[in-house]
Design an enzyme around this catalytic site. Sequence first.
Site, PDB file in Angstrom:
ATOM      1  N   CYS A  81       5.854  -1.375   1.286  1.00 46.70           N
ATOM      2  CA  CYS A  81       6.588  -2.608   1.584  1.00 46.70           C
ATOM      3  C   CYS A  81       6.548  -2.948   3.083  1.00 46.70           C
ATOM      4  O   CYS A  81       5.514  -3.376   3.572  1.00 46.70           O
ATOM      5  CB  CYS A  81       8.000  -2.527   1.022  1.00 46.70           C
ATOM      6  SG  CYS A  81       8.720  -4.153   0.812  1.00 46.70           S
ATOM      7  N   HIS A 177       7.925   0.031  -4.008  1.00 48.30           N
ATOM      8  CA  HIS A 177       8.587   1.249  -3.514  1.00 48.30           C
ATOM      9  C   HIS A 177       8.519   2.400  -4.513  1.00 48.30           C
ATOM     10  O   HIS A 177       9.526   2.698  -5.168  1.00 48.30           O
ATOM     11  CB  HIS A 177      10.064   0.946  -3.265  1.00 48.30           C
ATOM     12  CG  HIS A 177      10.329  -0.011  -2.169  1.00 48.30           C
ATOM     13  ND1 HIS A 177      10.493   0.370  -0.862  1.00 48.30           N
ATOM     14  CD2 HIS A 177      10.464  -1.348  -2.181  1.00 48.30           C
ATOM     15  CE1 HIS A 177      10.718  -0.691  -0.115  1.00 48.30           C
ATOM     16  NE2 HIS A 177      10.708  -1.743  -0.889  1.00 48.30           N
ATOM     17  N   GLU A 179       8.742   5.397  -3.915  1.00 43.62           N
ATOM     18  CA  GLU A 179       9.696   6.433  -3.488  1.00 43.62           C
ATOM     19  C   GLU A 179      11.049   6.270  -4.181  1.00 43.62           C
ATOM     20  O   GLU A 179      11.868   7.183  -4.163  1.00 43.62           O
ATOM     21  CB  GLU A 179       9.850   6.410  -1.956  1.00 43.62           C
ATOM     22  CG  GLU A 179      10.610   5.233  -1.351  1.00 43.62           C
ATOM     23  CD  GLU A 179       9.766   3.973  -1.154  1.00 43.62           C
ATOM     24  OE1 GLU A 179       8.655   3.912  -1.708  1.00 43.62           O
ATOM     25  OE2 GLU A 179      10.242   3.049  -0.473  1.00 43.62           O
TER      26      GLU A 179
HETATM   27  N1  GLN Z   1      11.002  -8.002   3.923  1.00 46.33           N
HETATM   28  C1  GLN Z   1      10.838  -6.752   4.591  1.00 46.33           C
HETATM   29  C2  GLN Z   1      10.011  -6.875   5.865  1.00 46.33           C
HETATM   30  O1  GLN Z   1       9.618  -7.943   6.217  1.00 46.33           O
HETATM   31  C3  GLN Z   1      10.208  -5.708   3.699  1.00 46.33           C
HETATM   32  C4  GLN Z   1      11.169  -5.342   2.582  1.00 46.33           C
HETATM   33  C5  GLN Z   1      11.091  -3.921   2.155  1.00 46.33           C
HETATM   34  O2  GLN Z   1      10.527  -3.049   2.814  1.00 46.33           O
HETATM   35  N2  GLN Z   1      11.743  -3.669   1.041  1.00 46.33           N
HETATM   36  O3  GLN Z   1       9.750  -5.907   6.501  1.00 46.33           O
END
Ligand code: GLN
Length: 195
Positions: A81, A177, A179
């Site tokens: 992410c 994710h 994890e």
């Molecule tokens: N929107 C977040 C970002 O721009 C990422 C979201 C996440 O890691 N769950 O870093």
Amino acid sequence: MSAPRVGVLALQGDTREHLAALREAGADASTVRRRAELDAVDALVIPGGESTAMSHLLREFDLLEPLRARLADGMPAYGSCAGMILLASQILDAGVPGRAAEPLGAIDMAVRRNAFGRQVDSFEEDLEFTGIDGPVHAVFIRAPWVERVGDDVEVLATAGEHIVAVRQGRMLATSFHPEMTGDRRVHKMFVNSLS
Ligand code: GLN
């Protein structure tokens, strides 16, 4: 053979979940907050969280250029992410100038921040994932998607028409994710690629 030493960048984000997942996947996992800790690991995970906040802290902790240098030198990395966003060579909707997310340039791809976030903040979906048998349950939280990949980048998973998992050599990234789900197959794929 001894377990690979895998660091988890621990400036912000869901560090603990990655440490647990990596240990269950057979790695010798530790947190990375300082230059000496970065120098001591064989590979790095950049967790989920907020890519602009992590970028700010990378600058504050004088880790940004050392991290770029290690990645350029071929240190394997996995980003989930926010971590995927940082591993990109280009970030779309990176944030306001001066506080924007910093592309580390480890994977030749353009990633759009909060791309799914504009449609639905969070959602879950079972995905087919190249190299993993059976569906992977993917949790997306204000997730990015990949809008362009270079010739050397392999697409591992898509959600609808959007690319959500990629690999380039020993660099791996997912919009979601793993994890958080207790399924360690993505972490195992990364850890197994290190030996
Ligand atoms: N929107 C977040 C970002 O721009 C990422 C979201 C996440 O890691 N769950 O870093």
